[in-house]
Design an enzyme around this catalytic site. Structure first.
Site, mmCIF file in Angstrom:
data_model
loop_
_atom_site.group_PDB
_atom_site.id
_atom_site.type_symbol
_atom_site.label_atom_id
_atom_site.label_comp_id
_atom_site.label_asym_id
_atom_site.label_seq_id
_atom_site.Cartn_x
_atom_site.Cartn_y
_atom_site.Cartn_z
ATOM 1 N N LYS A 8 53.606 30.601 72.104
ATOM 2 C CA LYS A 8 52.303 30.149 71.608
ATOM 3 C C LYS A 8 52.415 29.651 70.158
ATOM 4 O O LYS A 8 51.868 28.606 69.799
ATOM 5 C CB LYS A 8 51.297 31.302 71.695
ATOM 6 C CG LYS A 8 49.942 31.043 71.046
ATOM 7 C CD LYS A 8 49.128 29.976 71.759
ATOM 8 C CE LYS A 8 47.830 29.700 71.021
ATOM 9 N NZ LYS A 8 47.014 28.673 71.664
ATOM 10 N N LYS A 21 46.998 30.510 60.504
ATOM 11 C CA LYS A 21 47.685 31.766 60.880
ATOM 12 C C LYS A 21 48.808 31.506 61.882
ATOM 13 O O LYS A 21 49.923 32.016 61.753
ATOM 14 C CB LYS A 21 46.622 32.727 61.455
ATOM 15 C CG LYS A 21 47.081 33.990 62.117
ATOM 16 C CD LYS A 21 47.108 33.996 63.638
ATOM 17 C CE LYS A 21 45.943 33.454 64.381
ATOM 18 N NZ LYS A 21 45.997 33.507 65.828
HETATM 19 P P1 NDP Z 1 36.740 33.912 66.792
HETATM 20 O O1 NDP Z 1 36.873 33.972 65.332
HETATM 21 O O2 NDP Z 1 35.722 33.003 67.388
HETATM 22 O O3 NDP Z 1 36.431 35.378 67.375
HETATM 23 C C1 NDP Z 1 37.160 36.466 66.911
HETATM 24 C C2 NDP Z 1 36.740 37.727 67.652
HETATM 25 O O4 NDP Z 1 37.418 38.815 67.050
HETATM 26 C C3 NDP Z 1 35.248 38.039 67.556
HETATM 27 O O5 NDP Z 1 34.865 38.732 68.706
HETATM 28 C C4 NDP Z 1 35.206 38.940 66.339
HETATM 29 O O6 NDP Z 1 34.097 39.809 66.313
HETATM 30 C C5 NDP Z 1 36.458 39.740 66.542
HETATM 31 N N1 NDP Z 1 36.945 40.320 65.286
HETATM 32 C C6 NDP Z 1 37.288 39.666 64.157
HETATM 33 N N2 NDP Z 1 37.737 40.531 63.228
HETATM 34 C C7 NDP Z 1 37.651 41.756 63.778
HETATM 35 C C8 NDP Z 1 37.952 43.056 63.314
HETATM 36 N N3 NDP Z 1 38.443 43.279 62.090
HETATM 37 N N4 NDP Z 1 37.724 44.093 64.149
HETATM 38 C C9 NDP Z 1 37.223 43.891 65.386
HETATM 39 N N5 NDP Z 1 36.922 42.687 65.891
HETATM 40 C C10 NDP Z 1 37.139 41.631 65.092
HETATM 41 O O7 NDP Z 1 38.198 33.583 67.351
HETATM 42 P P2 NDP Z 1 38.577 32.880 68.726
HETATM 43 O O8 NDP Z 1 37.830 33.488 69.828
HETATM 44 O O9 NDP Z 1 38.538 31.403 68.542
HETATM 45 O O10 NDP Z 1 40.137 33.253 68.815
HETATM 46 C C11 NDP Z 1 40.588 34.504 69.303
HETATM 47 C C12 NDP Z 1 42.105 34.387 69.528
HETATM 48 O O11 NDP Z 1 42.355 33.369 70.500
HETATM 49 C C13 NDP Z 1 42.873 33.978 68.256
HETATM 50 O O12 NDP Z 1 44.107 34.619 68.215
HETATM 51 C C14 NDP Z 1 43.034 32.466 68.439
HETATM 52 O O13 NDP Z 1 44.139 31.993 67.693
HETATM 53 C C15 NDP Z 1 43.215 32.372 69.943
HETATM 54 N N6 NDP Z 1 42.856 31.083 70.547
HETATM 55 C C16 NDP Z 1 41.637 30.477 70.300
HETATM 56 C C17 NDP Z 1 41.341 29.261 70.877
HETATM 57 C C18 NDP Z 1 40.035 28.544 70.646
HETATM 58 O O14 NDP Z 1 39.896 27.396 71.136
HETATM 59 N N7 NDP Z 1 39.049 29.131 69.947
HETATM 60 C C19 NDP Z 1 42.317 28.583 71.767
HETATM 61 C C20 NDP Z 1 43.503 29.349 72.028
HETATM 62 C C21 NDP Z 1 43.770 30.533 71.425
HETATM 63 P P3 NDP Z 1 32.681 39.386 65.667
HETATM 64 O O15 NDP Z 1 31.905 38.749 66.764
HETATM 65 O O16 NDP Z 1 32.125 40.665 65.172
HETATM 66 O O17 NDP Z 1 32.995 38.417 64.535
#
Ligand code: NDP
Length: 295
Positions: free
Chosen positions: A171, A240
């Site tokens: 990835k 990241k």
């Molecule tokens: P987001 O920033 O949209 O969501 C992050 C999630 O993690 C939210 O549910 C957030 O909660 C939670 N979170 C953040 N910090 C903490 C913490 N300290 N403790 C607990 N929960 C936490 O990210 P994405 O959904 O976009 O991405 C998630 C993963 O998927 C990443 O690793 C990203 O690189 C990967 N990814 C994303 C893609 C995309 O198109 N978006 C595509 C492919 C991979 P809260 O709602 O409270 O903020």
């Protein structure tokens, strides 16, 4: 099958939606509880009070958090996932994480009879909604076989890349390629714009030629030329990812100046554009420096 999903973010939420129906019995946990409550109301599933409770519900627990740093945070402590995982359960980490941390987690859980698979995804929010994500798995074949029904709910191409950490590594390298494609396409189109070449004409030619990529064929026409810049995948997350790729290459003893430079440039763009910018908005940084707009 009892499944828990932790992390209802931009991609986690549409992934979890595919698990909110039979044969799955789903429980969700999210740091911001309003999101998990709204999800549960929409889909008539359970909300876990804590990550530990989510782990107690699930034979299989799926996590999708920003990075391995947050994965460790949510695993630890009295209310953490690790406290609730029982012998024989399986943790699937769909976070785009770093291989070393995944290996350390897998090792720790193995001692308690808990399986671990790193399973980062690609395909974006649209792919998650359509259930067509590519899932890159690291872990033992039998654990990946167990994970497969869950992964198939939101994934179409599910590949075992190797042992734990291999999914994260593939990835990270995919993301390094994406970063290089975005940045180099931005530089090329900014240069052509300065020469007076219309970006849509340039893209039309490039997309019928050997320089084309998913970035030139899809991201630029849909997001840059339209100036829509939808916020689906944060620049902070791509920053990241490329940093992870640079670290992996360095530890493997591979000289990787392209990946190192991409890591530096994406860190600069992230710093300049802030935490909420989308990854494709890195183009704005190139435009600002060149004093020209690609459109
Ligand atoms: P987001 O920033 O949209 O969501 C992050 C999630 O993690 C939210 O549910 C957030 O909660 C939670 N979170 C953040 N910090 C903490 C913490 N300290 N403790 C607990 N929960 C936490 O990210 P994405 O959904 O976009 O991405 C998630 C993963 O998927 C990443 O690793 C990203 O690189 C990967 N990814 C994303 C893609 C995309 O198109 N978006 C595509 C492919 C991979 P809260 O709602 O409270 O903020």
């Amino acid at each position: 099958m009892r499944v828990s999903f932790v992390g209802l973010g931009a991609i986690g939420c549409p992934m979890a939606e595919h698990l909110a129906k039979p044969p799955f019995s789903l429980s969700v946990w999210n740091r911001t509880p309003e999101k998990s409550r709204a999800f549960a109301l929409r889909h008539r599933v359970a909300v876990a009070a804590t990550p530990a409770d989510a782990a107690r519900h699930g034979e299989i627990v799926v996590m999708c958090l920003p990075s391995s740093v947050e994965v460790l945070e949510v695993l630890e402590g009295d209310d953490g996932i690790a406290a609730g995982l029982s012998h024989g359960s399986l943790l699937i980490d769909c976070t785009s994480g770093d291989p070393d941390t995944s290996r350390a987690i897998a090792e720790r859980l193995r001692g308690r009879g808990v399986g671990f698979v790193d399973a980062p995804v690609s395909g974006g929010v649209k792919g998650a909604e359509a259930g067509t994500l590519t899932v890159m798995c690291g872990g033992g074949q039998s654990l990946i076989d167990r994970a497969r029904p869950v992964l198939e709910a939101f994934g179409k191409k599910i590949v075992r890349c190797g042992d734990v950490g291999a999914g994260d590594a593939v990835k990270a390298m995919n993301q390094a390629l994406l970063a290089v494609h975005i940045w180099s396409a931005g530089e090329c189109l900014a240069t052509l714009a300065k020469l007076g070449v219309d970006s849509s004409v340039a893209l039309d030619v490039i997309n019928g030629s050997s320089g084309r990529s998913n970035t030139s064929e899809n991201l630029f026409p849909e997001r840059v030329l339209t100036r829509a810049f939808p916020r689906t995948f944060k620049l902070a997350l791509l920053d990241k990812d490329v940093a992870i790729a640079a670290g992996i290459a360095s530890r493997a003893g591979v000289s990787a100046p392209f990946i190192d430079l991409a890591a530096r440039l994406f860190a600069e763009a992230h710093d300049s554009l802030g935490d909420e910018a989308d990854h494709v908005e890195a183009i704005r940084y190139i435009e600002n420096q060149a004093g020209v707009q690609v459109s």
